[in-house]
Scaffold this motif. Structure first.
Motif, PDB file in Angstrom:
ATOM      1  N   ILE A 160       0.150   7.191 -10.830  1.00  0.00           N
ATOM      2  CA  ILE A 160       1.484   6.703 -11.256  1.00  0.00           C
ATOM      3  C   ILE A 160       2.455   6.344 -10.411  1.00  0.00           C
ATOM      4  O   ILE A 160       2.119   6.833  -9.321  1.00  0.00           O
ATOM      5  CB  ILE A 160       2.392   7.503 -11.689  1.00  0.00           C
ATOM      6  CG1 ILE A 160       1.869   7.839 -13.622  1.00  0.00           C
ATOM      7  CG2 ILE A 160       3.947   7.110 -12.055  1.00  0.00           C
ATOM      8  CD1 ILE A 160       2.868   8.623 -14.268  1.00  0.00           C
ATOM      9  N   THR A 161       2.243   5.371  -9.834  1.00  0.00           N
ATOM     10  CA  THR A 161       2.655   4.430  -8.348  1.00  0.00           C
ATOM     11  C   THR A 161       4.631   3.737  -8.122  1.00  0.00           C
ATOM     12  O   THR A 161       4.922   3.997  -9.234  1.00  0.00           O
ATOM     13  CB  THR A 161       1.696   3.563  -8.063  1.00  0.00           C
ATOM     14  OG1 THR A 161       2.166   2.434  -8.450  1.00  0.00           O
ATOM     15  CG2 THR A 161       0.652   3.963  -7.881  1.00  0.00           C
ATOM     16  N   GLY A 162       4.558   3.823  -7.117  1.00  0.00           N
ATOM     17  CA  GLY A 162       5.833   3.305  -6.639  1.00  0.00           C
ATOM     18  C   GLY A 162       6.137   1.335  -7.986  1.00  0.00           C
ATOM     19  O   GLY A 162       7.249   0.806  -7.789  1.00  0.00           O
ATOM     20  N   MET A 164      13.029   0.177 -20.427  1.00  0.00           N
ATOM     21  CA  MET A 164      11.732  -0.302 -19.043  1.00  0.00           C
ATOM     22  C   MET A 164      11.885   0.315 -17.678  1.00  0.00           C
ATOM     23  O   MET A 164      12.916  -0.671 -17.531  1.00  0.00           O
ATOM     24  CB  MET A 164      10.748  -1.772 -19.295  1.00  0.00           C
ATOM     25  CG  MET A 164       9.831  -1.611 -20.729  1.00  0.00           C
ATOM     26  SD  MET A 164       8.588  -0.789 -20.697  1.00  0.00           S
ATOM     27  CE  MET A 164       7.510  -1.245 -19.605  1.00  0.00           C
ATOM     28  N   VAL A 165      11.218   1.077 -16.730  1.00  0.00           N
ATOM     29  CA  VAL A 165      11.134   1.424 -15.520  1.00  0.00           C
ATOM     30  C   VAL A 165       9.514   0.808 -15.055  1.00  0.00           C
ATOM     31  O   VAL A 165       8.913   0.561 -15.150  1.00  0.00           O
ATOM     32  CB  VAL A 165      12.250   2.427 -15.152  1.00  0.00           C
ATOM     33  CG1 VAL A 165      13.958   2.854 -15.745  1.00  0.00           C
ATOM     34  CG2 VAL A 165      11.458   3.500 -15.725  1.00  0.00           C
ATOM     35  N   TYR A 166      10.290   0.452 -13.779  1.00  0.00           N
ATOM     36  CA  TYR A 166       8.598   0.143 -12.702  1.00  0.00           C
ATOM     37  C   TYR A 166       9.180   0.781 -11.830  1.00  0.00           C
ATOM     38  O   TYR A 166       9.239   1.368 -10.675  1.00  0.00           O
ATOM     39  CB  TYR A 166       8.960  -0.792 -12.253  1.00  0.00           C
ATOM     40  CG  TYR A 166       8.601  -2.598 -13.739  1.00  0.00           C
ATOM     41  CD1 TYR A 166       7.716  -2.522 -14.306  1.00  0.00           C
ATOM     42  CD2 TYR A 166      10.248  -2.515 -14.099  1.00  0.00           C
ATOM     43  CE1 TYR A 166       7.861  -3.163 -15.053  1.00  0.00           C
ATOM     44  CE2 TYR A 166      10.338  -3.078 -15.620  1.00  0.00           C
ATOM     45  CZ  TYR A 166       9.021  -3.692 -15.877  1.00  0.00           C
ATOM     46  OH  TYR A 166       9.031  -4.476 -17.071  1.00  0.00           O
ATOM     47  N   GLY A 167       7.912   1.488 -11.797  1.00  0.00           N
ATOM     48  CA  GLY A 167       8.551   3.318 -10.750  1.00  0.00           C
ATOM     49  C   GLY A 167       8.485   3.787 -10.532  1.00  0.00           C
ATOM     50  O   GLY A 167       9.320   4.121 -11.107  1.00  0.00           O
ATOM     51  N   THR A 168       7.946   4.734  -9.196  1.00  0.00           N
ATOM     52  CA  THR A 168       9.007   6.414  -8.926  1.00  0.00           C
ATOM     53  C   THR A 168       8.742   5.982  -7.250  1.00  0.00           C
ATOM     54  O   THR A 168       7.355   6.437  -7.513  1.00  0.00           O
ATOM     55  CB  THR A 168       8.678   6.879 -10.089  1.00  0.00           C
ATOM     56  OG1 THR A 168       9.420   8.212  -9.663  1.00  0.00           O
ATOM     57  CG2 THR A 168       6.817   7.523 -10.079  1.00  0.00           C
ATOM     58  N   LEU A 169       9.408   6.323  -6.684  1.00  0.00           N
ATOM     59  CA  LEU A 169       9.066   6.672  -5.974  1.00  0.00           C
ATOM     60  C   LEU A 169       9.872   8.280  -4.920  1.00  0.00           C
ATOM     61  O   LEU A 169      11.108   8.735  -5.875  1.00  0.00           O
ATOM     62  CB  LEU A 169      10.102   5.066  -4.796  1.00  0.00           C
ATOM     63  CG  LEU A 169       9.288   4.293  -5.091  1.00  0.00           C
ATOM     64  CD1 LEU A 169      10.360   3.188  -4.680  1.00  0.00           C
ATOM     65  CD2 LEU A 169       8.316   4.027  -4.651  1.00  0.00           C
ATOM     66  N   ASN A 170      10.044   8.698  -4.151  1.00  0.00           N
ATOM     67  CA  ASN A 170      10.225   9.952  -3.667  1.00  0.00           C
ATOM     68  C   ASN A 170      10.314  10.867  -4.253  1.00  0.00           C
ATOM     69  O   ASN A 170      11.471  11.904  -4.272  1.00  0.00           O
ATOM     70  CB  ASN A 170      11.433  10.004  -2.682  1.00  0.00           C
ATOM     71  CG  ASN A 170      11.995   8.332  -1.712  1.00  0.00           C
ATOM     72  OD1 ASN A 170      11.619   7.110  -2.391  1.00  0.00           O
ATOM     73  ND2 ASN A 170      10.420   8.510  -0.579  1.00  0.00           N
ATOM     74  N   ASN A 171       9.572  11.215  -4.417  1.00  0.00           N
ATOM     75  CA  ASN A 171       9.737  12.247  -6.044  1.00  0.00           C
ATOM     76  C   ASN A 171       9.328  13.288  -5.269  1.00  0.00           C
ATOM     77  O   ASN A 171       7.932  13.809  -4.653  1.00  0.00           O
ATOM     78  CB  ASN A 171       8.152  11.965  -7.473  1.00  0.00           C
ATOM     79  CG  ASN A 171       8.168  11.320  -8.096  1.00  0.00           C
ATOM     80  OD1 ASN A 171       8.054   9.771  -7.503  1.00  0.00           O
ATOM     81  ND2 ASN A 171       8.367  11.282  -9.249  1.00  0.00           N
ATOM     82  N   CYS A 172      10.334  14.639  -5.537  1.00  0.00           N
ATOM     83  CA  CYS A 172       9.904  15.418  -4.689  1.00  0.00           C
ATOM     84  C   CYS A 172      10.921  16.684  -5.685  1.00  0.00           C
ATOM     85  O   CYS A 172      11.629  16.936  -6.981  1.00  0.00           O
ATOM     86  CB  CYS A 172      11.647  15.040  -3.688  1.00  0.00           C
ATOM     87  SG  CYS A 172      12.033  17.293  -3.249  1.00  0.00           S
ATOM     88  N   ALA A 173       9.478  17.762  -5.797  1.00  0.00           N
ATOM     89  CA  ALA A 173       9.830  18.890  -6.834  1.00  0.00           C
ATOM     90  C   ALA A 173       9.403  18.482  -8.201  1.00  0.00           C
ATOM     91  O   ALA A 173       8.771  17.599  -8.588  1.00  0.00           O
ATOM     92  CB  ALA A 173      11.647  20.263  -7.129  1.00  0.00           C
ATOM     93  N   GLY A 174      10.015  19.581  -9.489  1.00  0.00           N
ATOM     94  CA  GLY A 174       9.285  19.284 -10.456  1.00  0.00           C
ATOM     95  C   GLY A 174       9.095  20.253 -11.328  1.00  0.00           C
ATOM     96  O   GLY A 174       9.320  21.871 -11.033  1.00  0.00           O
ATOM     97  N   VAL A 195       0.642  -1.439   0.322  1.00  0.00           N
ATOM     98  CA  VAL A 195      -0.537   0.106   0.226  1.00  0.00           C
ATOM     99  C   VAL A 195       0.927   1.256   0.017  1.00  0.00           C
ATOM    100  O   VAL A 195       0.087   2.568  -1.101  1.00  0.00           O
ATOM    101  CB  VAL A 195      -0.905   0.011   1.456  1.00  0.00           C
ATOM    102  CG1 VAL A 195      -2.051   1.559   1.515  1.00  0.00           C
ATOM    103  CG2 VAL A 195      -1.975  -1.289   1.141  1.00  0.00           C
ATOM    104  N   ALA A 196       1.735   1.091   1.158  1.00  0.00           N
ATOM    105  CA  ALA A 196       3.134   2.544   0.650  1.00  0.00           C
ATOM    106  C   ALA A 196       3.686   2.475  -0.177  1.00  0.00           C
ATOM    107  O   ALA A 196       3.470   3.936  -0.721  1.00  0.00           O
ATOM    108  CB  ALA A 196       3.337   1.606   2.336  1.00  0.00           C
ATOM    109  N   ILE A 197       4.052   1.680  -1.123  1.00  0.00           N
ATOM    110  CA  ILE A 197       4.601   1.837  -2.364  1.00  0.00           C
ATOM    111  C   ILE A 197       4.078   2.165  -3.650  1.00  0.00           C
ATOM    112  O   ILE A 197       4.157   3.209  -4.579  1.00  0.00           O
ATOM    113  CB  ILE A 197       4.975   0.330  -3.030  1.00  0.00           C
ATOM    114  CG1 ILE A 197       6.349   0.282  -2.146  1.00  0.00           C
ATOM    115  CG2 ILE A 197       5.527   0.479  -4.677  1.00  0.00           C
ATOM    116  CD1 ILE A 197       6.688  -1.616  -2.628  1.00  0.00           C
ATOM    117  N   ALA A 198       2.231   2.395  -3.629  1.00  0.00           N
ATOM    118  CA  ALA A 198       1.715   2.397  -4.004  1.00  0.00           C
ATOM    119  C   ALA A 198       0.520   3.993  -3.586  1.00  0.00           C
ATOM    120  O   ALA A 198       0.050   4.402  -4.868  1.00  0.00           O
ATOM    121  CB  ALA A 198      -0.292   1.111  -4.237  1.00  0.00           C
ATOM    122  N   ALA A 199       1.082   4.642  -2.788  1.00  0.00           N
ATOM    123  CA  ALA A 199       0.823   5.836  -2.361  1.00  0.00           C
ATOM    124  C   ALA A 199       1.680   6.805  -2.759  1.00  0.00           C
ATOM    125  O   ALA A 199       1.652   7.973  -2.887  1.00  0.00           O
ATOM    126  CB  ALA A 199       1.021   5.724  -0.946  1.00  0.00           C
TER     127      ALA A 199
END
Length: 176
Positions: free
Chosen positions: A122-124, A150-160, A90-94
């Motif tokens: 777009i989840t982890g 291919m990559v799988y997921g994105t985590l800890n997205n900060c700024a943009g 759930v945390a990865i999906a959040a």
């Protein structure tokens, strides 16, 4: 608050944003449900008017980064020394990001367009295709994808940011 401005909750963690998403139930979270609901801990927010370049239109797409999770606040009786598989998933999906279509209503307030074809999470663990000069480079090749496309997921997205041609840039932040 400054004259002429208002405040209110537009989206909250767990709000359904894609068709078929269940209503949020904080006691019965699943990764499948969270992957269709608004993510956790907003960081960067970008706004794109629809159609692109239309100025201050009444309709647009909101991009929101979901930077990190606080499992001790997300789950009753959470044990950081022994998290369950469901809590981890759930945390990865959040994590990741949300794209949500908004439209100004008759009272001038922005509202979520439920069921919009543009709404997306777009989840982890979301599979994503790599394109451009990096695609297929040796540095992009992994055991999970030896082609490097291919990559799988994105985590800890900060700024943009938003590019001059209207795409969103988001970046992962690395910390212990």
């Amino acid at each position: 608050m400054a004259d002429g401005y208002g405040q209110g909750v537009l989206l909250a963690w767990g709000d359904p944003i894609v068709p078929g998403a269940p209503e949020w139930d904080p006691l019965e979270q699943t990764p499948e449900a969270q992957s269709m609901q608004f993510g956790y801990n907003c960081d960067y927010i970008g706004w794109h008017v629809i159609p692109y370049g239309a100025g201050d239109g009444d309709r647009g797409l909101l991009w929101v980064n979901h930077e990190y999770t606080n499992e001790e606040l997300m789950f009753p009786d959470y044990d950081p020394e022994n998290p369950t598989r469901n809590e981890v998933d759930v945390a990865i999906a959040a994590h990741g990001g949300s794209v949500v279509e908004l439209r100004r209503d008759e009272n001038g307030r922005m509202r979520v367009e439920q069921g919009s074809e543009y709404n997306r999470r777009i989840t982890g663990s979301t599979p994503m295709r790599i394109s451009g000069p990096a695609a297929g480079h040796d540095w992009m090749k992994t055991g999970a994808d030896p082609s490097g496309t291919m990559v799988y997921g994105t985590l800890n997205n900060c700024a943009g940011g938003i590019t001059p041609w209207g795409t969103i840039l988001t970046a992962e932040e690395n910390f212990h």
